[in-house]
Design a protein around this motif. Structure first.
Motif, PDB file in Angstrom:
ATOM      1  N   SER A 131       0.828  -1.200   0.000  1.00 52.46           N
ATOM      2  CA  SER A 131       0.000   0.000   0.000  1.00 52.46           C
ATOM      3  C   SER A 131       0.861   1.247   0.000  1.00 52.46           C
ATOM      4  O   SER A 131       0.570   2.212  -0.705  1.00 52.46           O
ATOM      5  CB  SER A 131      -0.937   0.008   1.212  1.00 52.46           C
ATOM      6  OG  SER A 131      -1.834  -1.061   1.123  1.00 52.46           O
ATOM      7  N   LEU A 183       2.151   1.786  -3.439  1.00 48.27           N
ATOM      8  CA  LEU A 183       1.110   2.318  -4.302  1.00 48.27           C
ATOM      9  C   LEU A 183       0.926   3.810  -4.060  1.00 48.27           C
ATOM     10  O   LEU A 183       0.843   4.592  -5.005  1.00 48.27           O
ATOM     11  CB  LEU A 183      -0.211   1.575  -4.073  1.00 48.27           C
ATOM     12  CG  LEU A 183      -1.387   2.047  -4.916  1.00 48.27           C
ATOM     13  CD1 LEU A 183      -1.094   1.841  -6.394  1.00 48.27           C
ATOM     14  CD2 LEU A 183      -2.639   1.315  -4.511  1.00 48.27           C
ATOM     15  N   SER A 222     -11.217   0.144 -12.092  1.00 48.95           N
ATOM     16  CA  SER A 222      -9.875  -0.186 -11.629  1.00 48.95           C
ATOM     17  C   SER A 222      -8.879   0.671 -12.396  1.00 48.95           C
ATOM     18  O   SER A 222      -9.191   1.234 -13.450  1.00 48.95           O
ATOM     19  CB  SER A 222      -9.571  -1.671 -11.808  1.00 48.95           C
ATOM     20  OG  SER A 222      -9.652  -2.038 -13.166  1.00 48.95           O
ATOM     21  N   CYS A 277      -2.310  -2.681  -9.647  1.00 50.30           N
ATOM     22  CA  CYS A 277      -3.700  -2.413 -10.030  1.00 50.30           C
ATOM     23  C   CYS A 277      -4.530  -2.299  -8.759  1.00 50.30           C
ATOM     24  O   CYS A 277      -4.374  -3.114  -7.841  1.00 50.30           O
ATOM     25  CB  CYS A 277      -4.254  -3.543 -10.888  1.00 50.30           C
ATOM     26  SG  CYS A 277      -3.317  -3.838 -12.401  1.00 50.30           S
ATOM     27  N   GLN A 278      -5.421  -1.326  -8.753  1.00 50.15           N
ATOM     28  CA  GLN A 278      -6.296  -1.118  -7.604  1.00 50.15           C
ATOM     29  C   GLN A 278      -7.687  -0.808  -8.125  1.00 50.15           C
ATOM     30  O   GLN A 278      -7.835  -0.106  -9.129  1.00 50.15           O
ATOM     31  CB  GLN A 278      -5.759   0.058  -6.787  1.00 50.15           C
ATOM     32  CG  GLN A 278      -6.565   0.349  -5.551  1.00 50.15           C
ATOM     33  CD  GLN A 278      -5.911   1.453  -4.723  1.00 50.15           C
ATOM     34  OE1 GLN A 278      -4.722   1.428  -4.489  1.00 50.15           O
ATOM     35  NE2 GLN A 278      -6.712   2.401  -4.308  1.00 50.15           N
ATOM     36  N   SER A 332     -12.360  -1.149  -7.275  1.00 49.94           N
ATOM     37  CA  SER A 332     -13.506  -1.496  -6.433  1.00 49.94           C
ATOM     38  C   SER A 332     -14.731  -1.685  -7.317  1.00 49.94           C
ATOM     39  O   SER A 332     -14.794  -1.188  -8.439  1.00 49.94           O
ATOM     40  CB  SER A 332     -13.760  -0.416  -5.380  1.00 49.94           C
ATOM     41  OG  SER A 332     -14.092   0.796  -6.006  1.00 49.94           O
ATOM     42  N   ASP A 389     -13.148  -4.543  -2.896  1.00 48.60           N
ATOM     43  CA  ASP A 389     -11.996  -3.669  -3.111  1.00 48.60           C
ATOM     44  C   ASP A 389     -10.808  -4.585  -3.337  1.00 48.60           C
ATOM     45  O   ASP A 389     -10.687  -5.624  -2.686  1.00 48.60           O
ATOM     46  CB  ASP A 389     -11.735  -2.780  -1.888  1.00 48.60           C
ATOM     47  CG  ASP A 389     -12.850  -1.771  -1.671  1.00 48.60           C
ATOM     48  OD1 ASP A 389     -13.182  -1.049  -2.624  1.00 48.60           O
ATOM     49  OD2 ASP A 389     -13.391  -1.726  -0.550  1.00 48.60           O
ATOM     50  N   HIS A 390      -9.924  -4.200  -4.269  1.00 49.27           N
ATOM     51  CA  HIS A 390      -8.790  -5.079  -4.548  1.00 49.27           C
ATOM     52  C   HIS A 390      -7.517  -4.310  -4.865  1.00 49.27           C
ATOM     53  O   HIS A 390      -7.561  -3.165  -5.296  1.00 49.27           O
ATOM     54  CB  HIS A 390      -9.106  -6.048  -5.691  1.00 49.27           C
ATOM     55  CG  HIS A 390      -9.181  -5.389  -7.040  1.00 49.27           C
ATOM     56  ND1 HIS A 390     -10.340  -4.845  -7.532  1.00 49.27           N
ATOM     57  CD2 HIS A 390      -8.245  -5.183  -7.989  1.00 49.27           C
ATOM     58  CE1 HIS A 390     -10.121  -4.336  -8.733  1.00 49.27           C
ATOM     59  NE2 HIS A 390      -8.850  -4.525  -9.036  1.00 49.27           N
ATOM     60  N   LEU A 391      -6.408  -4.995  -4.620  1.00 50.32           N
ATOM     61  CA  LEU A 391      -5.073  -4.537  -4.975  1.00 50.32           C
ATOM     62  C   LEU A 391      -4.367  -5.746  -5.568  1.00 50.32           C
ATOM     63  O   LEU A 391      -4.384  -6.841  -4.983  1.00 50.32           O
ATOM     64  CB  LEU A 391      -4.303  -4.052  -3.736  1.00 50.32           C
ATOM     65  CG  LEU A 391      -2.817  -3.770  -3.935  1.00 50.32           C
ATOM     66  CD1 LEU A 391      -2.625  -2.497  -4.747  1.00 50.32           C
ATOM     67  CD2 LEU A 391      -2.115  -3.660  -2.592  1.00 50.32           C
TER      68      LEU A 391
END
Length: 187
Positions: free
Chosen positions: A15, A18, A71, A84-85, A87, A96-98
């Motif tokens: 995080s 990012l 995304s 890549c991030q 929701s 929600d993703h990373l």
């Protein structure tokens, strides 16, 4: 360092990376590592996403995530990682993703790390990935009902403005059965 600390440290580090990458300006001037150039052409940018879940135990009538499904992917760490991030939301619930992908020179494969916040998932290293012709494939194993089960995420039908992700599980007869289809179109 005890194992429980590692579980929160890894997502915190990713995080932070990012946030640093987002704050350091445009990634358009980054020259990616050769193995990352193809990923960059395929995934860098903003995307609208629609997910469809096939009927199964969790969703007997199927489900979807369409609302606010977006995304964004960009190169980071001097072109050595793709981050890549995103929701989305819908009848399947909020997600929600990373995702972090990098080239593992020793293994000659891509590393694949994910964090999901949905119905209780967390962060994990998710196997390895590789190109199969025009598709990008992530193979990994999940514990299903106490048994290691082969899973596969295949990014297919890749064009400059769209791609499809098929999440599949291996069945008892060795075939792959589609669980989720995610269609992404460039914003």
């Amino acid at each position: 360092m005890p194992v429980p600390r590692i579980r929160w440290l890894i997502p915190a580090v990713f995080s932070s990376c990012l946030l640093f990458a987002q704050g350091s300006g445009s990634t358009s001037s980054i020259t990616p590592a050769p193995e990352m150039a193809r990923l960059a052409r395929t995934f860098v940018g903003g995307w609208n996403n629609v997910e469809t879940m096939e009927p199964n135990q969790r969703w007997p009538h199927g489900a979807e995530r369409r609302r606010r499904g977006t995304s964004h992917c960009e190169l980071s760490t001097g072109g050595t990682t793709l981050i890549c991030q995103g929701s989305s939301d819908g009848s399947a619930g909020k997600l929600d993703h990373l995702i972090v992908i990098w080239w593992d020179k020793n293994a000659q494969r891509y590393g694949f790390f994910i964090c999901y916040k949905d119905w209780g998932s967390g962060c994990e290293s998710r196997g390895t990935a590789h190109w199969e012709g025009d598709g990008f494939v992530n193979d990994y194993t999940e514990n299903i009902n106490g048994k290691p089960t082969k899973m596969r995420d295949s990014f297919i039908d890749i064009t400059p403005n769209s791609h499809t992700l098929i999440a599949a599980i291996e069945t008892a007869d060795g075939k792959m059965k589609t669980l989720i289809t995610s269609r992404s179109t460039r914003r």
